[in-house]
Design a protein around this motif. Structure first.
Motif, PDB file in Angstrom:
ATOM      1  N   GLY A   1       2.539  12.030  -6.421  1.00 59.00           N
ATOM      2  CA  GLY A   1       2.657  13.285  -5.678  1.00 59.00           C
ATOM      3  C   GLY A   1       3.729  13.140  -4.629  1.00 59.00           C
ATOM      4  O   GLY A   1       3.508  12.560  -3.557  1.00 59.00           O
ATOM      5  N   GLU A   2       4.940  13.628  -4.978  1.00 62.73           N
ATOM      6  CA  GLU A   2       6.113  13.537  -4.097  1.00 62.73           C
ATOM      7  C   GLU A   2       6.507  12.092  -3.790  1.00 62.73           C
ATOM      8  O   GLU A   2       7.222  11.823  -2.822  1.00 62.73           O
ATOM      9  N   ARG A   3       6.039  11.174  -4.585  1.00 61.89           N
ATOM     10  CA  ARG A   3       6.460   9.769  -4.438  1.00 61.89           C
ATOM     11  C   ARG A   3       6.429   9.108  -5.797  1.00 61.89           C
ATOM     12  O   ARG A   3       5.385   9.074  -6.455  1.00 61.89           O
ATOM     13  N   GLU A   4       7.585   8.564  -6.232  1.00 63.17           N
ATOM     14  CA  GLU A   4       7.664   7.912  -7.534  1.00 63.17           C
ATOM     15  C   GLU A   4       7.569   6.401  -7.361  1.00 63.17           C
ATOM     16  O   GLU A   4       8.115   5.821  -6.421  1.00 63.17           O
TER      17      GLU A   4
ATOM     18  N   TRP B   1       9.124  -0.875  -7.892  1.00 66.07           N
ATOM     19  CA  TRP B   1      10.301  -0.273  -7.264  1.00 66.07           C
ATOM     20  C   TRP B   1       9.972   1.127  -6.794  1.00 66.07           C
ATOM     21  O   TRP B   1       9.434   1.938  -7.544  1.00 66.07           O
ATOM     22  N   LEU B   2      10.254   1.408  -5.520  1.00 66.14           N
ATOM     23  CA  LEU B   2      10.115   2.743  -4.955  1.00 66.14           C
ATOM     24  C   LEU B   2      11.528   3.295  -4.750  1.00 66.14           C
ATOM     25  O   LEU B   2      12.215   2.916  -3.787  1.00 66.14           O
ATOM     26  N   PRO B   3      12.010   4.163  -5.647  1.00 67.27           N
ATOM     27  CA  PRO B   3      13.412   4.601  -5.607  1.00 67.27           C
ATOM     28  C   PRO B   3      13.792   5.320  -4.318  1.00 67.27           C
ATOM     29  O   PRO B   3      14.872   5.067  -3.757  1.00 67.27           O
ATOM     30  N   LYS B   4      12.930   6.226  -3.863  1.00 69.66           N
ATOM     31  CA  LYS B   4      13.259   7.026  -2.674  1.00 69.66           C
ATOM     32  C   LYS B   4      13.379   6.150  -1.434  1.00 69.66           C
ATOM     33  O   LYS B   4      14.302   6.306  -0.621  1.00 69.66           O
ATOM     34  N   GLU B   5      12.464   5.216  -1.299  1.00 71.14           N
ATOM     35  CA  GLU B   5      12.424   4.364  -0.104  1.00 71.14           C
ATOM     36  C   GLU B   5      13.279   3.117  -0.244  1.00 71.14           C
ATOM     37  O   GLU B   5      13.461   2.368   0.721  1.00 71.14           O
TER      38      GLU B   5
ATOM     39  N   VAL C   1       0.864  -1.182   0.000  1.00 66.90           N
ATOM     40  CA  VAL C   1       0.000   0.000   0.000  1.00 66.90           C
ATOM     41  C   VAL C   1       0.899   1.229   0.000  1.00 66.90           C
ATOM     42  O   VAL C   1       1.694   1.420   0.924  1.00 66.90           O
ATOM     43  N   VAL C   2       0.780   2.038  -1.043  1.00 70.11           N
ATOM     44  CA  VAL C   2       1.642   3.209  -1.202  1.00 70.11           C
ATOM     45  C   VAL C   2       0.775   4.456  -1.291  1.00 70.11           C
ATOM     46  O   VAL C   2      -0.080   4.582  -2.181  1.00 70.11           O
ATOM     47  N   GLU C   3       0.978   5.411  -0.360  1.00 72.33           N
ATOM     48  CA  GLU C   3       0.227   6.668  -0.359  1.00 72.33           C
ATOM     49  C   GLU C   3       1.123   7.820  -0.783  1.00 72.33           C
ATOM     50  O   GLU C   3       2.226   7.992  -0.248  1.00 72.33           O
ATOM     51  N   GLY C   4       0.677   8.602  -1.741  1.00 67.54           N
ATOM     52  CA  GLY C   4       1.353   9.840  -2.108  1.00 67.54           C
ATOM     53  C   GLY C   4       0.585  11.023  -1.535  1.00 67.54           C
ATOM     54  O   GLY C   4      -0.322  10.857  -0.724  1.00 67.54           O
ATOM     55  N   THR C   5       0.937  12.194  -1.968  1.00 71.08           N
ATOM     56  CA  THR C   5       0.237  13.379  -1.462  1.00 71.08           C
ATOM     57  C   THR C   5      -1.134  13.549  -2.107  1.00 71.08           C
ATOM     58  O   THR C   5      -2.011  14.207  -1.549  1.00 71.08           O
ATOM     59  N   ARG C   6      -1.336  12.934  -3.299  1.00 72.70           N
ATOM     60  CA  ARG C   6      -2.613  13.103  -3.999  1.00 72.70           C
ATOM     61  C   ARG C   6      -3.449  11.829  -4.032  1.00 72.70           C
ATOM     62  O   ARG C   6      -4.680  11.902  -4.009  1.00 72.70           O
TER      63      ARG C   6
END
Length: 490
Positions: free
Chosen positions: A334-337, A355-359, A237-242
């Motif tokens: 939204g602030e998450r790729e 793949w979540l690059p930032k995390e 489960v991945v939540e972004g800003t939008r």
């Protein structure tokens, strides 16, 4: 019909196993073998003359078919009735010697064969017998109970055959009109006690099964990123800003539990539902998010229609409407790729990784089973053992510092994925060696069982082709054997 070569191999393995002495016995009755056999094949009438049976579904005996029945408890005051299911692997319905054999494999770590046999003694007399033996780790855990149960079945069967003697002597026939049974022991009269006893008897197994495979557990991997284990394949489960994205939506009832949890705990609207591959335990919850894009590899719709046609028909709104090709798809929540990419044919021909690059979080789907024996899809468009090994090693090299969400099992690191690739390589190498030695799949499983057990993997249930199966060391060898032979034939 006679047994297949595989059935014969398992029969020989069981005969040689030191697990127990066979529970066996015979009785002679003044009934011609043709009469006794004709009546005996009415399995649904077994409870009328054989007091070990509470109920039996099958009207007749057919080679290759499943027998379904329920046993009485070995003592009347024991609080259980035991449901059972077995495949008929041997049937000899003609001649002076006749028999039927079925094998019980539905319990993990348990293999048993039961034979009822008859011999024509001439002059209208028949010798009727019962034979049973079992082996396996779960059998050994409850060995004393199982031997008592097998003895109970043997004794009641032989006693029951003797009760048919005076009926035949008086009426000259055995059928549903002459063998009436004891009405107090019929399934109808025991319907409520049976239901209560089944619940009691199954409580321990049910609790273990729920805790191990169905109970959902939420693990926070990073702010706004959570993994939901249990009730099917793992969910990311991945939540972004939008907006929010879900990867793998499980199957009912786990999918319903997930949907409820999402509605209560995910603050952003779910706009995207990703399927890592087409299997039901990862996709049947898709239609619970009707406003979301349903994303999968381009091969998934056809694989689902062909290999899981019933599920596709019952859940048409769960089919993907956004397809990923061989090039990665990049998404901005939204602030998450989030990056979706196809690792090549591995677990299936339509796999996707996330793949979540930032995390630095990698989700593999069933390309990776962590702590469990893997399930191999042998259908067209299914697993490729070379591809699995290649994909796993490439992921390890490309994402060395990743936190890995497997298709099944707890959170892992790339070192765990590397060890999994080593296991697959070991499996493939051992199967190839065995093929060069002329071994078949059963001989391979027996020869390499000790080596496989050293990997410390656990069994995993799966429901495919309308049957509950378990991923085990033995099933892994059988499936690897098939995959290697497929690859060599190409």
């Amino acid at each position: 019909m006679a047994e297949t070569d595989t059935d014969k191999d398992r029969k020989e393995e069981l005969a040689a196993a030191p697990s127990m002495e066979p529970v066996k016995g015979t009785v002679e009755v003044d009934i011609p073998i043709d009469v006794l056999w004709s009546f005996f094949t009415r399995a649904d009438l077994w409870p009328r003359w054989n007091e070990c049976f509470l109920w039996a579904k099958n009207r007749d005996l057919k080679w290759g078919h499943q027998l379904v029945w329920a046993f009485h408890p070995i003592r009347w005051w024991y609080p259980y009735y035991m449901p059972a299911m077995a495949k008929i692997v041997e049937l000899e319905p003609k001649g002076p010697e006749r028999k039927v054999t079925w094998e019980v494999t539905v319990l993990p770590g348990f293999y048993a064969r039961h034979t009822y046999h008859m011999e024509d003694l001439g002059n209208g007399r028949t010798r009727f017998g019962s034979y049973e033996k079992a082996m396996g780790w779960s059998f050994n855990l409850m060995k004393s109970f199982w031997i008592a149960h097998f003895t109970f079945v043997k004794d009641r069967s032989l006693e029951g055959a003797k009760t048919l003697e005076p009926i035949y002597r008086e009426t000259g026939r055995l059928d549903e009109t002459t063998v009436r049974g004891d009405p107090s022991r019929t399934a109808r009269g025991l319907a409520m006690p049976m239901a209560a006893s089944l619940a009691l008897g199954a409580a321990g197994v049910g609790t273990w099964f729920y805790a191990s495979f169905l109970r959902q557990e939420v693990v926070e991997l990073a702010p706004g990123v959570r993994m939901v284990m249990g009730g099917g394949g793992n969910t990311l489960v991945v939540e972004g800003t939008r907006e929010a994205l879900l990867v793998d939506t499980k199957f009912p009832p786990g999918a319903n539990q997930l949907r409820k949890w999402v509605s209560e705990n995910v603050q952003k609207p779910v706009k995207h539902v990703v399927s890592t591959h087409y299997h039901y335990d990862h996709t049947l919850g898709n239609d619970m998010y009707p406003g979301a894009n349903r994303i999968a590899h381009k091969a998934v719709p056809e694989l689902m229609r062909r290999n899981e046609a019933l599920q596709a028909k019952l859940h048409p709104l769960g089919m993907a409407n956004v397809l990923v090709g061989d090039e990665p798809m990049r998404m901005d929540l939204g602030e998450r790729e989030v990056v979706l990419f196809h690792p090549g044919t591995a677990h299936t021909g339509g796999d996707l990784c996330v793949w979540l690059p930032k995390e630095k979080i990698l989700m593999t789907g069933d390309l990776f089973f962590f702590t469990y024996y893997p399930f191999f899809d042998l259908k067209q468009g299914g697993a490729n053992l070379d591809g699995l090994i290649r994909a796993a090693r490439k992921l390890v090299a490309t994402y060395p510092d990743a936190m890995v969400v497997p298709g099944h099992g707890p959170i892992a690191r790339t070192s765990d994925l590397a060890r999994y690739a080593d296991y697959l390589q070991f499996l493939q190498d051992r199967v190839k060696e065995g093929l060069q030695q002329g071994l078949d799949e059963q001989q391979l499983a027996k020869q390499f069982n000790d080596e496989i057990s050293k990997w410390g993997l656990g069994i995993l249930p799966s429901f495919h082709d309308n049957q509950l199966t378990w991923a085990t060391s033995e099933s892994n060898v059988r499936d690897a054997y098939s995959l290697v032979k497929q690859a060599q034939a190409r």
